[in-house]
Scaffold this active site. Structure first.
Site, mmCIF file in Angstrom:
data_model
loop_
_atom_site.group_PDB
_atom_site.id
_atom_site.type_symbol
_atom_site.label_atom_id
_atom_site.label_comp_id
_atom_site.label_asym_id
_atom_site.label_seq_id
_atom_site.Cartn_x
_atom_site.Cartn_y
_atom_site.Cartn_z
ATOM 1 N N ALA A 1 0.846 -1.197 0.000
ATOM 2 C CA ALA A 1 0.000 0.000 0.000
ATOM 3 C C ALA A 1 0.877 1.242 0.000
ATOM 4 O O ALA A 1 2.035 1.204 0.420
ATOM 5 C CB ALA A 1 -0.924 0.003 1.214
ATOM 6 N N ASP A 2 0.309 2.333 -0.477
ATOM 7 C CA ASP A 2 1.002 3.612 -0.454
ATOM 8 C C ASP A 2 -0.025 4.725 -0.294
ATOM 9 O O ASP A 2 -1.143 4.616 -0.813
ATOM 10 C CB ASP A 2 1.807 3.842 -1.728
ATOM 11 C CG ASP A 2 2.831 4.941 -1.547
ATOM 12 O OD1 ASP A 2 3.901 4.650 -0.975
ATOM 13 O OD2 ASP A 2 2.562 6.079 -1.937
ATOM 14 N N THR A 3 0.347 5.764 0.425
ATOM 15 C CA THR A 3 -0.552 6.885 0.694
ATOM 16 C C THR A 3 0.137 8.186 0.322
ATOM 17 O O THR A 3 1.317 8.378 0.613
ATOM 18 C CB THR A 3 -0.940 6.920 2.190
ATOM 19 O OG1 THR A 3 -1.572 5.679 2.522
ATOM 20 C CG2 THR A 3 -1.879 8.068 2.504
#
Length: 190
Positions: A68-70
């Site tokens: 995941a990446d934000t």
């Protein structure tokens, strides 16, 4: 049951998956993050999530791997993690009294199939005084978070309102993720 690997060293993602009662191991991707200029923010987070998940999955193909990446996106700019006090101050000043969008991309890889998606949430900040910003920077919280704040900690003080999924702002859209993992036969340990 297949093993489940979180391809992230984020304490928030770990906390959220534990909260949802998953059993998993953590292997952080060390691959350099690369994206093309000119991509839309949702494309950026999806590509970064895929890079992380595929890096770990390439070494553990018998597992289900979640990456995941934000990012924080404001006025056409991606605000990453600040490296200095000045960068943190600049980001918080830009977000003060404004609404920005937080995007989290998720990639789940397995031998059978891969699932990729993103979620977005609008976050509105109160107008922040210099004192508010200085206090928050002194807490140390801004330095490992996109946009220089964490909604789950003292950064909650900065947030006037959100429109969307709270967990997307924390770094993992939990409901969407649980539903995707279910498709791959990864269930909470209940």
């Amino acid at each position: 049951m297949k093993s489940f690997i979180l391809a992230s060293s984020s304490p928030r993602r770990k906390e959220l998956l534990e909260q949802a009662k998953y059993t998993f191991t953590i292997e952080s991707s060390q691959k350099e993050e690369r994206v093309d200029e000119g991509l839309k923010p949702e494309e950026v987070v999806q590509r970064l999530a895929v890079q992380k998940a595929e890096d770990i999955w390439s070494r553990s193909q018998d597992a289900v791997v979640l990456g995941a990446d934000t990012i924080v996106y404001h006025r056409g700019m991606i605000l990453g993690k600040p490296n200095t006090v000045d960068e943190a101050r600049s980001m918080l000043e830009q977000l003060s009294g404004q609404t920005h969008t937080v995007y989290t991309g998720v990639s789940i890889c397995s031998l059978e199939q891969s699932l990729h998606f993103y979620a977005e949430t609008e976050v509105s900040f109160y107008s922040l005084s210099e004192e508010d910003i200085s206090m928050y920077i002194r807490s140390g919280e801004p330095f490992d978070k996109a946009g220089a704040y964490g909604i789950q900690g003292l950064g909650a003080y900065l947030v006037h309102s959100i429109h969307g999924d709270y967990y997307t702002v924390m770094g993992l859209p939990l409901a969407k993720t649980i539903r995707a993992l279910k498709q791959l036969n990864i269930s909470p340990n209940i």
